[in-house]
Design an enzyme around this catalytic site. Structure first.
Site, PDB file in Angstrom:
ATOM      1  CB  THR A   8      -0.588   0.726  -5.519  1.00  0.00           C
ATOM      2  OG1 THR A   8       0.059   0.591  -6.774  1.00  0.00           O
ATOM      3  CG2 THR A   8      -1.173   2.132  -5.441  1.00  0.00           C
ATOM      4  CG  ASP A   9       4.280  -0.371  -7.750  1.00  0.00           C
ATOM      5  OD1 ASP A   9       3.110  -0.156  -8.142  1.00  0.00           O
ATOM      6  OD2 ASP A   9       5.043  -1.180  -8.322  1.00  0.00           O
ATOM      7  CD  GLU A  10      -0.679   1.966 -10.719  1.00  0.00           C
ATOM      8  OE1 GLU A  10      -1.337   2.995 -10.949  1.00  0.00           O
ATOM      9  OE2 GLU A  10      -0.958   0.863 -11.198  1.00  0.00           O
TER      10      GLU A  10
END
Ligand code: NAD
Ligand code: DAU
Length: 332
Positions: A121-123
């Protein structure tokens, strides 16, 4: 033709991927899924039985994972505890599945020399200011905020270490926020669509200024197949479709598309540690591997997603009351 093992294939993005693979390739698919609250057999309904098999089990179950790896050509690893709000309530399953589960798969990939693609994820990069001209790239430093995103960051680091130390043939992708069919009603877009269907006012955390970078799940699937086919072992690719929207605009657009007044929503208690903005620069994936998203209009993608939730109430109705009770207990 390849034999693919897809972990978490009964969840939102995993099931979209299985549908995409069946429609666009001649591969066969084995889904390994624990069928937690987030997994649903019905998301695989209608797929050809001679090409798709569901194995109910845990990615942290080493004997099961080893047996499955010995019988497959490549593995795409979606299985995870995926919801930030749940990770604030009880981080434990996030550690077990996202960290120990990924470790278990890496050890099996090492033992059987099986190609592995890890979905992330980009998180893992933390968040950006609203006016920051930069977007996340493959070289952005890791800076996760929540228990969920910190376990995903840990899983990415494990993959990198197993590639370097043991020669595991793995790639990683970090994608932005997905929307589309089969997404659990705990998540932002389906929660608001199903609220409107049920006559409940949509709920916006804080002031609604937070920005997410939306991509249709089918575009995520085509990107993953591209990386599986042509990605360079050991490399990371960011997946995004230039879809930045603030949450307030998303809620107002959903209300408008569903024939309601754009102002008919509530502002509720903000999420603890709420990341302000995510934005992906997917230049590398586009330039080096030639991938492009097919969904170019977020509004049209939302319209088709709203239609899917209207037509598939049986799929989501059973989970709705419990989810709303959980949020209500937190003032959300
Ligand atoms: P989801 O919660 O809808 O589905 C997760 C699936 O994994 C479920 O079917 C669940 O039963 C299964 N699962 C959970 N624990 C398991 C275990 N121990 N063993 C086997 N199966 C298990 O999640 P999602 O939104 O489809 O996300 C899938 C992946 O994509 C995750 O790795 C997530 O981090 C990543 N991702 C999600 C998004 C997004 O916008 N949803 C964006 C980028 C990356
Ligand atoms: O960026 C990728 C990530 O996107 C994935 O790694 C996660 O697995 C996925 O859940 C998603 O995380 P978010 O926390 O961004 O998604 P969520 O749908 O929970 O919330 C999206 C935004 O909407 C976020 O700013 C919080 C807000 N929100 C959420 C809910 C459920 C609301 O305003 N109201 C709500 O009711």
């Amino acid at each position: 033709m390849a034999r693919l093992l897809v972990t978490g294939g009964a969840g939102f993005i995993g099931s979209n991927f299985v549908h995409h693979v069946i429609e666009n390739t001649d591969h066969t698919v084995t889904v390994l899924d624990k069928l937690t609250y987030a997994g649903n057999r019905a998301s695989l309904a209608g797929l050809p039985e001679d090409r798709v098999e569901l194995v109910v089990g845990d990615v942290a179950d080493a004997p099961l994972v080893n047996d499955l790896f010995s019988r497959h050509d490549a593995v795409v690893h979606y299985a995870a505890e995926s919801h930030n709000d749940n990770s604030l309530d009880n981080p434990h399953p996030f550690l077990k599945t996202n960290v120990i589960g990924t470790y278990t798969l890496l050890e099996a990939a090492r033992q059987h020399d099986v190609r592995l693609h890890h979905i992330s994820t980009d998180e893992v990069y933390g968040d950006l200011a609203l006016d920051d001209p930069q977007r996340f790239t493959e070289t952005t430093a890791y800076n996760p905020s929540s228990p969920y995103s910190s376990t995903k960051a840990a899983s990415d680091m494990l993959v990198r270490a197993w590639v370097r130390s043991f020669g595991v043939r793995a790639t990683i992708s970090n994608c932005s926020n997905n929307y589309g069919p089969y997404q659990h009603v705990e998540k932002f877009i389906p929660r608001q669509i199903t609220n409107v269907i049920r006559g409940i006012r949509p709920k916006l955390y804080g002031t609604g200024q937070n920005v997410r970078d939306w991509i249709h799940a089918d575009d995520h699937s085509s990107a993953v197949l591209t990386i599986l086919d042509r990605g360079v072992i050991g490399e990371t690719y960011l997946i995004g479709a230039d879809g930045e929207e603030n949450n307030r605009d998303v809620v107002e657009t959903i209300l408008e598309l569903m024939g309601e007044d754009r102002s008919e929503y509530d502002l509720v208690t903000d999420r603890a540690g709420h990341d302000l903005r995510y934005a992906i620069d997917s230049t590398r994936l586009r330039r080096e591997l030639g991938w492009e998203p097919a969904f170019t209009s977020f509004r049209e993608g939302l319209e088709s997603t709203i239609a899917w939730y209207r037509e598939n109430e049986d799929w989501w109705a059973g989970a709705k009351d419990g989810v709303e009770a959980f949020y209500a207990s937190k003032g959300q």
